[in-house]
Design a protein around this motif. Structure first.
Motif, PDB file in Angstrom:
ATOM      1  N   GLY A 121       0.770  -1.230   0.000  1.00 45.14           N
ATOM      2  CA  GLY A 121       0.000   0.000   0.000  1.00 45.14           C
ATOM      3  C   GLY A 121       0.800   1.278   0.000  1.00 45.14           C
ATOM      4  N   CYS A 122       2.121   1.212  -0.223  1.00 47.48           N
ATOM      5  CA  CYS A 122       2.896   2.463  -0.175  1.00 47.48           C
ATOM      6  C   CYS A 122       2.945   3.174  -1.520  1.00 47.48           C
ATOM      7  CB  CYS A 122       4.310   2.211   0.354  1.00 47.48           C
ATOM      8  SG  CYS A 122       5.295   1.096  -0.639  1.00 47.48           S
ATOM      9  N   GLY A 123       2.213   2.674  -2.509  1.00 43.66           N
ATOM     10  CA  GLY A 123       2.059   3.427  -3.758  1.00 43.66           C
ATOM     11  C   GLY A 123       2.939   2.979  -4.908  1.00 43.66           C
ATOM     12  N   LYS A 124       3.443   1.766  -4.876  1.00 44.35           N
ATOM     13  CA  LYS A 124       4.348   1.296  -5.935  1.00 44.35           C
ATOM     14  C   LYS A 124       3.657   1.279  -7.292  1.00 44.35           C
ATOM     15  CE  LYS A 124       5.006  -2.578  -3.741  1.00 44.35           C
ATOM     16  NZ  LYS A 124       4.230  -2.276  -2.522  1.00 44.35           N
ATOM     17  N   SER A 125       2.438   0.733  -7.336  1.00 43.99           N
ATOM     18  CA  SER A 125       1.721   0.623  -8.616  1.00 43.99           C
ATOM     19  C   SER A 125       1.331   1.996  -9.157  1.00 43.99           C
ATOM     20  CB  SER A 125       0.473  -0.251  -8.449  1.00 43.99           C
ATOM     21  OG  SER A 125       0.834  -1.577  -8.135  1.00 43.99           O
ATOM     22  N   ALA A 126       0.985   2.909  -8.269  1.00 53.34           N
ATOM     23  CA  ALA A 126       0.629   4.260  -8.720  1.00 53.34           C
ATOM     24  C   ALA A 126       1.828   4.943  -9.365  1.00 53.34           C
ATOM     25  CB  ALA A 126       0.122   5.086  -7.537  1.00 53.34           C
ATOM     26  N   ILE A 127       3.000   4.759  -8.792  1.00 53.30           N
ATOM     27  CA  ILE A 127       4.209   5.355  -9.368  1.00 53.30           C
ATOM     28  C   ILE A 127       4.553   4.683 -10.691  1.00 53.30           C
ATOM     29  CG2 ILE A 127       6.701   5.629  -9.009  1.00 53.30           C
ATOM     30  CD1 ILE A 127       6.016   5.928  -5.990  1.00 53.30           C
ATOM     31  N   ALA A 128       4.426   3.340 -10.742  1.00 55.30           N
ATOM     32  CA  ALA A 128       4.683   2.637 -11.994  1.00 55.30           C
ATOM     33  C   ALA A 128       3.742   3.124 -13.096  1.00 55.30           C
ATOM     34  CB  ALA A 128       4.530   1.132 -11.783  1.00 55.30           C
ATOM     35  N   GLN A 129       2.473   3.331 -12.752  1.00 59.34           N
ATOM     36  CA  GLN A 129       1.502   3.832 -13.717  1.00 59.34           C
ATOM     37  C   GLN A 129       1.890   5.227 -14.207  1.00 59.34           C
ATOM     38  OE1 GLN A 129      -1.191   2.122 -14.852  1.00 59.34           O
ATOM     39  NE2 GLN A 129      -1.963   3.793 -16.127  1.00 59.34           N
ATOM     40  N   ALA A 130       2.254   6.091 -13.266  1.00 57.16           N
ATOM     41  CA  ALA A 130       2.608   7.468 -13.628  1.00 57.16           C
ATOM     42  C   ALA A 130       3.849   7.507 -14.515  1.00 57.16           C
ATOM     43  CB  ALA A 130       2.831   8.294 -12.356  1.00 57.16           C
ATOM     44  N   VAL A 131       4.853   6.709 -14.190  1.00 58.53           N
ATOM     45  CA  VAL A 131       6.085   6.684 -14.984  1.00 58.53           C
ATOM     46  C   VAL A 131       5.804   6.127 -16.378  1.00 58.53           C
ATOM     47  CG1 VAL A 131       8.365   5.624 -15.175  1.00 58.53           C
ATOM     48  CG2 VAL A 131       7.606   6.554 -12.984  1.00 58.53           C
ATOM     49  N   ALA A 132       4.992   5.064 -16.459  1.00 57.66           N
ATOM     50  CA  ALA A 132       4.660   4.486 -17.770  1.00 57.66           C
ATOM     51  C   ALA A 132       3.929   5.500 -18.638  1.00 57.66           C
ATOM     52  CB  ALA A 132       3.809   3.232 -17.575  1.00 57.66           C
ATOM     53  N   GLU A 133       2.974   6.215 -18.069  1.00 59.00           N
ATOM     54  CA  GLU A 133       2.244   7.213 -18.833  1.00 59.00           C
ATOM     55  C   GLU A 133       3.177   8.331 -19.300  1.00 59.00           C
ATOM     56  OE1 GLU A 133      -0.807   8.464 -16.174  1.00 59.00           O
ATOM     57  OE2 GLU A 133      -2.029   6.653 -16.437  1.00 59.00           O
ATOM     58  N   ARG A 134       4.092   8.721 -18.451  1.00 59.53           N
ATOM     59  CA  ARG A 134       5.016   9.808 -18.794  1.00 59.53           C
ATOM     60  C   ARG A 134       5.896   9.433 -19.986  1.00 59.53           C
ATOM     61  NH1 ARG A 134       7.764  13.648 -14.493  1.00 59.53           N
ATOM     62  NH2 ARG A 134       9.202  14.838 -15.795  1.00 59.53           N
ATOM     63  N   TYR A 135       6.450   8.209 -19.958  1.00 55.53           N
ATOM     64  CA  TYR A 135       7.361   7.827 -21.044  1.00 55.53           C
ATOM     65  C   TYR A 135       6.616   7.373 -22.287  1.00 55.53           C
ATOM     66  CZ  TYR A 135      11.431   8.821 -18.345  1.00 55.53           C
ATOM     67  OH  TYR A 135      12.399   9.505 -17.656  1.00 55.53           O
ATOM     68  N   ALA A 136       5.348   7.020 -22.146  1.00 57.48           N
ATOM     69  CA  ALA A 136       4.540   6.768 -23.339  1.00 57.48           C
ATOM     70  C   ALA A 136       4.322   8.066 -24.101  1.00 57.48           C
ATOM     71  CB  ALA A 136       3.205   6.145 -22.945  1.00 57.48           C
ATOM     72  N   ARG A 137       4.101   9.155 -23.361  1.00 57.66           N
ATOM     73  CA  ARG A 137       3.951  10.454 -24.020  1.00 57.66           C
ATOM     74  C   ARG A 137       5.238  10.870 -24.725  1.00 57.66           C
ATOM     75  NH1 ARG A 137       1.087  11.555 -19.132  1.00 57.66           N
ATOM     76  NH2 ARG A 137       2.940  12.584 -18.238  1.00 57.66           N
ATOM     77  N   LYS A 138       6.365  10.482 -24.155  1.00 59.55           N
ATOM     78  CA  LYS A 138       7.661  10.795 -24.771  1.00 59.55           C
ATOM     79  C   LYS A 138       8.025   9.820 -25.895  1.00 59.55           C
ATOM     80  CE  LYS A 138       9.975  12.805 -20.704  1.00 59.55           C
ATOM     81  NZ  LYS A 138      11.202  12.724 -19.860  1.00 59.55           N
ATOM     82  N   LYS A 139       7.159   8.804 -26.122  1.00 61.05           N
ATOM     83  CA  LYS A 139       7.404   7.746 -27.109  1.00 61.05           C
ATOM     84  C   LYS A 139       8.689   6.978 -26.793  1.00 61.05           C
ATOM     85  CE  LYS A 139       4.902  10.187 -30.768  1.00 61.05           C
ATOM     86  NZ  LYS A 139       3.661   9.446 -30.460  1.00 61.05           N
ATOM     87  N   ARG A 140       8.933   6.773 -25.522  1.00 59.63           N
ATOM     88  CA  ARG A 140      10.102   6.000 -25.095  1.00 59.63           C
ATOM     89  C   ARG A 140       9.715   4.843 -24.165  1.00 59.63           C
ATOM     90  NH1 ARG A 140      13.903  10.168 -22.431  1.00 59.63           N
ATOM     91  NH2 ARG A 140      14.902   8.240 -21.737  1.00 59.63           N
ATOM     92  N   LEU A 141       8.436   4.563 -24.065  1.00 63.41           N
ATOM     93  CA  LEU A 141       8.003   3.398 -23.292  1.00 63.41           C
ATOM     94  C   LEU A 141       7.989   2.196 -24.227  1.00 63.41           C
ATOM     95  CD1 LEU A 141       6.873   2.333 -20.544  1.00 63.41           C
ATOM     96  CD2 LEU A 141       4.595   2.614 -21.549  1.00 63.41           C
ATOM     97  N   ALA A 142       8.917   1.288 -24.027  1.00 69.32           N
ATOM     98  CA  ALA A 142       8.960   0.087 -24.870  1.00 69.32           C
ATOM     99  C   ALA A 142       7.821  -0.854 -24.512  1.00 69.32           C
ATOM    100  CB  ALA A 142      10.299  -0.620 -24.719  1.00 69.32           C
ATOM    101  N   ALA A 143       7.532  -0.987 -23.213  1.00 71.40           N
ATOM    102  CA  ALA A 143       6.468  -1.895 -22.787  1.00 71.40           C
ATOM    103  C   ALA A 143       6.188  -1.677 -21.306  1.00 71.40           C
ATOM    104  CB  ALA A 143       6.859  -3.359 -23.031  1.00 71.40           C
TER     105      ALA A 143
END
Length: 780
Positions: free
Chosen positions: A106-128
């Motif tokens: 419950g310390c927010g790991k998935s929320a941070i993973a979601q935020a980082v994935a969305e950020r790098y998807a916008r940058k077109k650098r999220l491979a997966a």
């Protein structure tokens, strides 16, 4: 447990889209149509080949496919920036390919993973991105993990697509779930990215490396495979330090992860506990209450609510856990069918003992008094994949309207949809941990014995369908077909536990067998009896090279399913045999164990002798189907290409040596048997030359036997045919209907009665008996 990032030490933990190809350019796999910047692939392309999990990436519907986590505005800025700085650091830096962000429940790991994935998807650098979630089917196993990541890599880096496709086609079995996870990533992810990095090195240096986000790695059930995957990944990056790819891994601190990620200099460690403060919790909680007030005039009329003192107590209550904070807010604000307002519920929360367990207990207590509560909650906790309201009702054999009242009170801890067909999901896997731990949940516990009820219900549901349903379906029959073996296996694990008394194990075994018999009254006896009587112990000369000394039960089952196809439903036969195999467990002699059970089942099963006729009639079908076909050079043996034709030679070879013996037993054990209908155009007639199509076939069979080295095999074959002829002759004499071409018992059958003797064996003495000739031509 000490995890170091600099000098930091972690305290002991108290708790443990479908749009993969969106925006892809230059994606030249198969036939395509350009629509703006997208390319839509026809069927039969890479997407079909890889068959990715559609709801595993950051684009999934988080309400239906948890974790449903996101960072509220103004929160987690420091830790997200730390991750960004690492991802954007120079490719020339060594040992910077992996970051492990870890922390307690419950310390927010998935929320941070979601935020980082969305950020790098916008940058077109999220491979997966891949979000594991325990108890969600494919997203809690590694079977389709690599293929799903590879499909996203092909979309994000289109120039890798052709390499990925070539690898998937070139390496036999690469996409099989049993293949090494490290090997799958090597061929489908690492090598394709490595193959294109030099072509676009300048662009990569300018843009920065690509990122793969893997969230909740501790929630994957296949721990050994995950451990091997990490070892392989770290070794690959050690040998390829300039690959423009980085992995962000988030998880709880589990031993199989800690011993690899914490002890490697290649891994950048971030203890999320060090980056989670009560100020973050307060900011997120205040934002939640303010948002609720915007949509609720009654709440808005109270001004700032809760009052500062209550609000601070709530913040302290969370224990710095974001999931606890979110659950508290939902408990207070969301309707629960109790006719209480949010202001009425606030005092309950303020008086709950701090910690998730207390909140879970308090929430579940709302429905504990309702009918079927225990079964519904246990099924939600133990189901292999999330179930809808209708699925729950069908599986528990209760009315839908009895499920809904239990669920409406549990919105704080369950994602309960607004319809009866959408799956119900847990807000967090810690709820499942709570329900499965009797010490923590007490009377609310979901007992492992509930697997027995689910197993039996799945079997009952399956007995009413004629074929395997669509694996992607959502009905209760789909769930039963795809999950019965999971529940049946868990039930059998309990059954075979070494601490359980022998009498209890025997009792449970008999219950399981009785349940199978009751569910399949028309098929159970014939399927099990055929397995006991027809031992496909194929002579060594007829065994394919893949057959091992210790026969695989799974291979045996497939052979028996094909053997029984003429008289039983293929799907039913497979379920019965697989279920029996699981019940018996790792038994040294399955046949003898079944024979003992056969004698003890009550009410009694038919005498096993009566099933020799079944072997004869089914065997007749297989032998006549496979024996002969016309060719320019005469009649030859063949093996038809049926749906399970890989076992045809097993079946035919066994029948060739044993069918006559069962024919004898059938004649001897059933005095009412219409043996003449079996004899006409039967395998016996073909073997002995009494069929117009058998002449050259006998030559072929004799030739095959003649070339064999085993006297025992030849003797077994001849003895069976001799006994069958004599038994049929005796029956004919008794019934005063002597067949002209069958020898009488105790006399010599002369080959001169057959005009085709020269075709069979060439010129022979007119006084030589059939068996003398067979002995000369086969046994010599």
């Amino acid at each position: 447990m000490e995890l170091t990032e600099g000098k930091r030490t972690q305290p002991a933990a108290t708790n443990d889209g479908l749009h993969f190809f969106q925006g892809a350019k230059e994606f030249s796999v198969g036939n395509q149509y350009n629509i703006g910047e997208q390319k839509i692939l026809n069927t039969g392309t890479l997407l079909d080949l890889l068959n990715p999990i559609p709801n595993a990436s950051y684009t999934r519907n988080r309400k239906l496919s948890p974790p449903d986590s996101s960072c509220l505005p103004g929160t987690r800025k420091d830790v997200i920036q730390k991750v960004v700085d690492w991802v954007d650091s120079s490719l020339l830096l060594k040992d910077s390919h992996v970051m492990w962000l870890y922390g307690y429940v419950g310390c927010g790991k998935s929320a941070i993973a979601q935020a980082v994935a969305e950020r790098y998807a916008r940058k077109k650098r999220l491979a997966a991105s891949f979000f594991f979630f325990r108890g969600s089917g494919d997203r809690s196993r590694v079977g389709r993990f690599a293929a799903t990541v590879a499909s996203q890599v092909a979309a994000s880096i289109p120039s890798t697509a052709s390499t990925i496709e070539a690898a998937a086609k070139a390496h036999a079995g690469l996409l099989d779930p049993s293949m090494s996870l490290g090997a799958q990533f090597q061929h489908l992810v690492y090598n394709p990215i490595d193959a294109v990095k030099w072509a676009k090195l300048g662009l990569n240096m300018l843009k920065g490396p690509y990122l793969i986000v893997i969230d909740g790695l501790d929630e994957c059930d296949d721990r050994e495979e995950i451990a091997s995957f990490i070892d392989h990944m770290l070794e690959f990056f050690r040998k390829n330090p300039r690959l423009p790819l980085r992995f962000l891994i988030t998880s709880r601190v589990e031993e199989h992860l800690r011993t690899r990620l914490n002890n490697s200099s290649q891994v950048h460690l971030v203890n999320l506990v060090d980056h989670t403060t009560l100020d973050d919790i307060a900011t997120a909680m205040r934002a939640s209450f303010d948002l609720a007030a915007k949509h609720d005039r009654a709440l808005a009329s109270y001004g700032t609510w809760p009052i500062p003192s209550d609000f601070q107590q709530l913040v302290r209550h969370t224990g710095c856990s974001f999931i606890f904070m979110a659950t508290i807010v939902k408990y207070i604000l969301e309707p629960a069918g109790d006719e209480l307002s949010p202001l009425d519920r606030l005092p309950f929360v303020l008086n709950i003992n701090p910690g998730l367990d207390g909140l879970y207990s308090q929430t579940l207590a709302r429905s504990q008094h309702l009918p079927h509560f225990g079964d519904i909650i246990a099924t939600i906790a133990l189901a292999r994949i999330p179930l809808s309201v209708i699925n729950l009702a069908d599986l528990l054999n209760i009315e839908t309207f009895k499920v809904i009242p239990v669920l409406v009170n549990l919105h704080a801890i369950l994602q309960v949809p607004g319809d009866d067909n959408t799956p119900i999901t847990l807000c967090h896997t810690s709820l499942r941990d709570f329900l499965l731990d009797e010490f923590r949940s007490g009377p609310l516990c979901a007992p492992m014995s509930h697997h027995e009820r689910l197993a039996y219900r799945c079997i009952e549901v399956l007995s009413g369908i004629a074929s395997l349903p669509d694996h992607n379906g959502t009905s209760s029959s789909d769930y039963a077909a795809n999950s019965w073996k999971y529940h049946w296996g868990r039930m059998c694990q309990t059954l075979h536990h070494h601490h359980k008394p022998a009498e209890d194990r025997k009792h449970l075994t008999m219950l399981a067998i009785s349940q199978l018999r009751e569910s399949y009254p028309n098929d159970f006896a014939v399927v099990v009896a055929s397995y006991i009587l027809a031992d496909f112990d194929i002579p060594s000369h007829f065994q394919p090279s893949t057959r091992t000394q210790n026969r695989s039960m799974a291979l045996e089952i497939e052979a028996y399913v094909e053997f029984l196809q003429p008289i039983t439903n293929e799907f039913c036969s497979r379920v019965i045999l697989e279920a029996v195999a699981l019940v018996l467990g790792p038994c040294a002699d399955t046949r003898h164990a079944l024979l003992d059970l056969w004698k003890e089942v009550r009410p009694p099963l038919p005498d096993l002798k009566s099933f020799h006729y079944t072997i004869v009639t089914v065997g007749r079908h297989h032998l006549l189907r496979n024996l002969v076909y016309p060719s320019p050079s005469g009649l030859r043996m063949r093996f038809t290409q049926t749906c399970a034709s890989r076992y045809s030679r097993y079946i035919f070879s066994w029948l060739f040596f044993n069918w006559a013996n069962h024919f004898v037993l059938a004649l001897n054990d059933d005095r009412t048997l219409d043996w003449s209908s079996i004899s006409e155009e039967s395998p016996l007639a073909v073997v002995t030359g009494n069929s117009g199509t058998g002449d050259r076939t006998v030559q072929e069979l004799v030739r095959r036997l003649y070339m064999k080295d085993s006297w025992k095999d030849k003797e077994r074959f001849l003895g069976g045919v001799r006994s069958a002829l004599e038994a049929a002759s005796s029956r004919a004499l008794r019934e005063f209907s002597l067949e002209p071409n069958l020898p009488t018992q105790g006399s010599s059958w002369r080959w001169e009665t057959s005009p085709n003797v020269d075709i069979f064996f060439g010129s022979t003495s007119s006084r030589a008996s059939c068996w003398d000739v067979l002995a000369m031509r086969i046994l010599s």
